[in-house]
Write a protein that holds these residues in place. Structure first.
Motif, PDB file in Angstrom:
ATOM      1  N   GLU A 155       0.500   1.413  -4.581  1.00 25.14           N
ATOM      2  CA  GLU A 155      -0.930   1.507  -4.247  1.00 25.14           C
ATOM      3  C   GLU A 155      -1.421   0.202  -3.624  1.00 25.14           C
ATOM      4  OE1 GLU A 155      -4.946   1.508  -6.794  1.00 25.14           O
ATOM      5  OE2 GLU A 155      -3.756   3.358  -7.028  1.00 25.14           O
ATOM      6  N   LYS A 156      -1.023  -0.909  -4.222  1.00 20.92           N
ATOM      7  CA  LYS A 156      -1.442  -2.206  -3.678  1.00 20.92           C
ATOM      8  C   LYS A 156      -0.820  -2.447  -2.301  1.00 20.92           C
ATOM      9  CE  LYS A 156      -2.258  -4.347  -8.191  1.00 20.92           C
ATOM     10  NZ  LYS A 156      -3.720  -4.422  -7.973  1.00 20.92           N
ATOM     11  N   PHE A 157       0.412  -2.012  -2.143  1.00 21.47           N
ATOM     12  CA  PHE A 157       1.071  -2.129  -0.844  1.00 21.47           C
ATOM     13  C   PHE A 157       0.345  -1.292   0.211  1.00 21.47           C
ATOM     14  CE2 PHE A 157       4.367  -0.447   2.118  1.00 21.47           C
ATOM     15  CZ  PHE A 157       4.696  -1.635   2.737  1.00 21.47           C
ATOM     16  N   ALA A 158      -0.110  -0.109  -0.200  1.00 21.90           N
ATOM     17  CA  ALA A 158      -0.831   0.771   0.715  1.00 21.90           C
ATOM     18  C   ALA A 158      -2.117   0.109   1.213  1.00 21.90           C
ATOM     19  CB  ALA A 158      -1.151   2.094   0.018  1.00 21.90           C
ATOM     20  N   VAL A 159      -2.862  -0.476   0.289  1.00 21.67           N
ATOM     21  CA  VAL A 159      -4.115  -1.141   0.659  1.00 21.67           C
ATOM     22  C   VAL A 159      -3.842  -2.306   1.621  1.00 21.67           C
ATOM     23  CG1 VAL A 159      -6.068  -2.463  -0.220  1.00 21.67           C
ATOM     24  CG2 VAL A 159      -5.280  -0.441  -1.467  1.00 21.67           C
ATOM     25  N   LYS A 289      -3.098 -13.128  10.180  1.00 22.79           N
ATOM     26  CA  LYS A 289      -3.754 -12.251   9.203  1.00 22.79           C
ATOM     27  C   LYS A 289      -2.725 -11.438   8.425  1.00 22.79           C
ATOM     28  CE  LYS A 289      -8.316 -11.733  11.332  1.00 22.79           C
ATOM     29  NZ  LYS A 289      -9.300 -10.787  11.920  1.00 22.79           N
ATOM     30  N   ALA A 290      -1.716 -10.935   9.132  1.00 24.53           N
ATOM     31  CA  ALA A 290      -0.668 -10.163   8.449  1.00 24.53           C
ATOM     32  C   ALA A 290       0.039 -11.034   7.419  1.00 24.53           C
ATOM     33  CB  ALA A 290       0.326  -9.618   9.470  1.00 24.53           C
ATOM     34  N   TYR A 291       0.307 -12.285   7.775  1.00 21.60           N
ATOM     35  CA  TYR A 291       0.948 -13.218   6.847  1.00 21.60           C
ATOM     36  C   TYR A 291       0.066 -13.456   5.618  1.00 21.60           C
ATOM     37  CZ  TYR A 291       2.628 -17.645   4.926  1.00 21.60           C
ATOM     38  OH  TYR A 291       3.071 -18.618   4.071  1.00 21.60           O
ATOM     39  N   GLU A 292      -1.216 -13.655   5.854  1.00 24.02           N
ATOM     40  CA  GLU A 292      -2.133 -13.917   4.739  1.00 24.02           C
ATOM     41  C   GLU A 292      -2.228 -12.705   3.806  1.00 24.02           C
ATOM     42  OE1 GLU A 292      -5.714 -14.894   6.750  1.00 24.02           O
ATOM     43  OE2 GLU A 292      -5.148 -16.992   7.129  1.00 24.02           O
ATOM     44  N   ILE A 293      -2.308 -11.509   4.388  1.00 19.74           N
ATOM     45  CA  ILE A 293      -2.425 -10.282   3.582  1.00 19.74           C
ATOM     46  C   ILE A 293      -1.175 -10.078   2.730  1.00 19.74           C
ATOM     47  CG2 ILE A 293      -2.539  -7.767   3.704  1.00 19.74           C
ATOM     48  CD1 ILE A 293      -4.227  -8.187   6.313  1.00 19.74           C
ATOM     49  N   LEU A 294      -0.009 -10.211   3.353  1.00 16.01           N
ATOM     50  CA  LEU A 294       1.244  -9.990   2.628  1.00 16.01           C
ATOM     51  C   LEU A 294       1.552 -11.132   1.664  1.00 16.01           C
ATOM     52  CD1 LEU A 294       3.410  -8.503   5.525  1.00 16.01           C
ATOM     53  CD2 LEU A 294       2.244  -7.273   3.678  1.00 16.01           C
ATOM     54  N   SER A 295       1.100 -12.342   1.994  1.00 19.35           N
ATOM     55  CA  SER A 295       1.292 -13.475   1.076  1.00 19.35           C
ATOM     56  C   SER A 295       0.488 -13.286  -0.199  1.00 19.35           C
ATOM     57  CB  SER A 295       0.873 -14.784   1.756  1.00 19.35           C
ATOM     58  OG  SER A 295       1.732 -15.096   2.827  1.00 19.35           O
ATOM     59  N   GLU A 296      -0.645 -12.652  -0.077  1.00 22.21           N
ATOM     60  CA  GLU A 296      -1.468 -12.368  -1.255  1.00 22.21           C
ATOM     61  C   GLU A 296      -0.874 -11.232  -2.070  1.00 22.21           C
ATOM     62  OE1 GLU A 296      -6.079 -10.957  -2.229  1.00 22.21           O
ATOM     63  OE2 GLU A 296      -5.589 -11.839  -0.266  1.00 22.21           O
ATOM     64  N   LEU A 297      -0.252 -10.289  -1.399  1.00 23.00           N
ATOM     65  CA  LEU A 297       0.328  -9.127  -2.086  1.00 23.00           C
ATOM     66  C   LEU A 297       1.639  -9.483  -2.788  1.00 23.00           C
ATOM     67  CD1 LEU A 297       0.591  -6.029  -2.629  1.00 23.00           C
ATOM     68  CD2 LEU A 297       1.760  -5.892  -0.399  1.00 23.00           C
ATOM     69  N   ALA A 298       2.477 -10.278  -2.143  1.00 27.29           N
ATOM     70  CA  ALA A 298       3.833 -10.535  -2.646  1.00 27.29           C
ATOM     71  C   ALA A 298       3.877 -11.025  -4.093  1.00 27.29           C
ATOM     72  CB  ALA A 298       4.550 -11.522  -1.716  1.00 27.29           C
ATOM     73  N   PRO A 299       3.091 -12.028  -4.507  1.00 21.37           N
ATOM     74  CA  PRO A 299       3.177 -12.487  -5.897  1.00 21.37           C
ATOM     75  C   PRO A 299       2.710 -11.435  -6.905  1.00 21.37           C
ATOM     76  CG  PRO A 299       1.377 -13.598  -4.742  1.00 21.37           C
ATOM     77  CD  PRO A 299       2.167 -12.876  -3.719  1.00 21.37           C
ATOM     78  N   VAL A 300       1.789 -10.578  -6.490  1.00 22.56           N
ATOM     79  CA  VAL A 300       1.313  -9.516  -7.385  1.00 22.56           C
ATOM     80  C   VAL A 300       2.452  -8.539  -7.668  1.00 22.56           C
ATOM     81  CG1 VAL A 300      -0.304  -7.601  -7.642  1.00 22.56           C
ATOM     82  CG2 VAL A 300      -1.062  -9.730  -6.566  1.00 22.56           C
ATOM     83  N   VAL A 301       3.159  -8.134  -6.598  1.00 21.37           N
ATOM     84  CA  VAL A 301       4.282  -7.209  -6.773  1.00 21.37           C
ATOM     85  C   VAL A 301       5.430  -7.896  -7.515  1.00 21.37           C
ATOM     86  CG1 VAL A 301       5.989  -5.798  -5.557  1.00 21.37           C
ATOM     87  CG2 VAL A 301       3.626  -5.892  -4.732  1.00 21.37           C
ATOM     88  N   ASP A 302       5.634  -9.176  -7.215  1.00 23.59           N
ATOM     89  CA  ASP A 302       6.674  -9.926  -7.934  1.00 23.59           C
ATOM     90  C   ASP A 302       6.390  -9.950  -9.438  1.00 23.59           C
ATOM     91  OD1 ASP A 302       8.046 -10.449  -5.636  1.00 23.59           O
ATOM     92  OD2 ASP A 302       7.218 -12.467  -5.344  1.00 23.59           O
TER      93      ASP A 302
END
Length: 319
Positions: A155-159, A289-302
């Protein structure tokens, strides 16, 4: 009758130069032209540079025009329904959060459109697939709502992917307005003006050489193998013919000078380089922007992964 005669004169006046130029061109192609006025080396160099610039614009626009085609990275094997494209991922997440049963969750995923169909980009497609997968796991999970880590991560990846897709669309819009529009204008307007100016020079040259040939008595042409007239010497040309030649020379010089100015203006303008800088800036902004979005997501999924592995080890130890 007077009107008809006037029309005939006007038609003859406009047709005769064209016919003379055409005849001169045929003579040159058949190798029967005694003299051909040569263009200045600097002029020929300008023509080569303009041709190179035209080729560059055509080649770059052939590729970058894809930025005007929204689904340029949308996989051809995907089959999404009208309902799949009906609402944004953000809207569906909001509806799913208030669902109290699998039926309500399914209804949230297939809710009727609230606006225009959603974009067909690869990032948007990933977002929709991830959210649908998250809902499937949630519906089949027997534990408390939201306790399945893979479902939560999807779900977080989708957002996040939807945000990446929106950033890509913003990039495309910027490139269309700041690069494609500029390079298309240069190709279809500025370079075209130069092409027309060069055509006027060629017409003036053909007219000059045709006038010279006509004054010397060698205006006609013959098929290969046939004899053609031998032109008279320069000192035998009449004063009237000399005046016509001088007028044609003035026209040729004037058209050449004008074409040189037009071509130099096309070659010296900083607009193409400025447009290229805008293209790079738009791409940089998108990737940032893509880097910032995925950088914020990565630690959450980790973190979800770490917690799941810890829970898995604990369950194995207890067994």
């Amino acid at each position: 009758m007077d009107k008809f005669q006037a029309f005939g004169k006007n038609f003859s006046a406009s047709f005769t130069p064209f016919a003379a130029r055409t005849q001169q061109m045929l003579k040159e192609q058949l190798g029967q032209a005694e003299d051909k006025t040569q263009l200045p080396p600097d002029y020929i160099e300008l023509e080569k540079r303009v041709d190179a610039l035209k080729q560059v614009h055509q080649k770059m626009l052939q590729v970058t025009s894809q930025y005007s085609n929204e689904p340029y990275d949308y996989p051809s094997n995907i089959r999404e329904s009208f309902n799949d494209l009906g609402r944004t991922v953000g809207e569906k997440v909001h509806l799913l959060s208030s669902a109290t049963s699998p039926a309500e969750a399914q209804a949230a995923l297939t809710a009727p459109p609230s606006a225009k169909p959603q974009p067909k980009t690869f990032a948007h497609a990933q977002a929709r697939a991830a959210l649908s997968s998250s809902a499937i796991l949630s519906a089949d999970h027997a534990g408390p709502s939201g306790s399945d880590p893979l479902s939560t991560a999807l779900e977080k990846f989708a957002v996040a992917e939807e945000k990446v897709g929106e950033a890509r669309l913003a990039q495309d819009a910027a490139i269309q307005s700041r690069f494609l529009a500029g390079w298309s204008t240069t190709l279809n307007t500025n370079i075209m003006f130069a092409t027309r100016a060069r055509k006027a020079v060629e017409n003036a040259r053909l007219n000059l050489d045709a006038t010279k040939a006509r004054a010397k008595g060698g205006a006609g042409f013959s098929l290969p193998g046939q004899q053609h007239k031998t032109p008279m010497e320069d000192d035998a040309i009449s004063e009237e013919a000399r005046a016509e030649i001088e007028q044609a020379e003035d026209e040729f010089v004037g058209q050449t000078e004008e074409a040189v100015g037009v071509m130099k203006n096309v070659l010296d303008t900083p607009e193409p380089l400025r447009n290229l800088a805008d293209l790079i800036a738009a791409q940089l902004e998108y990737h940032k922007k893509a880097y910032e979005i995925l950088s914020e997501l990565a630690p959450v999924v980790d973190q979800l992964q770490v917690e799941q592995e810890a829970s898995y080890r604990k369950s194995r130890e207890g067994a």
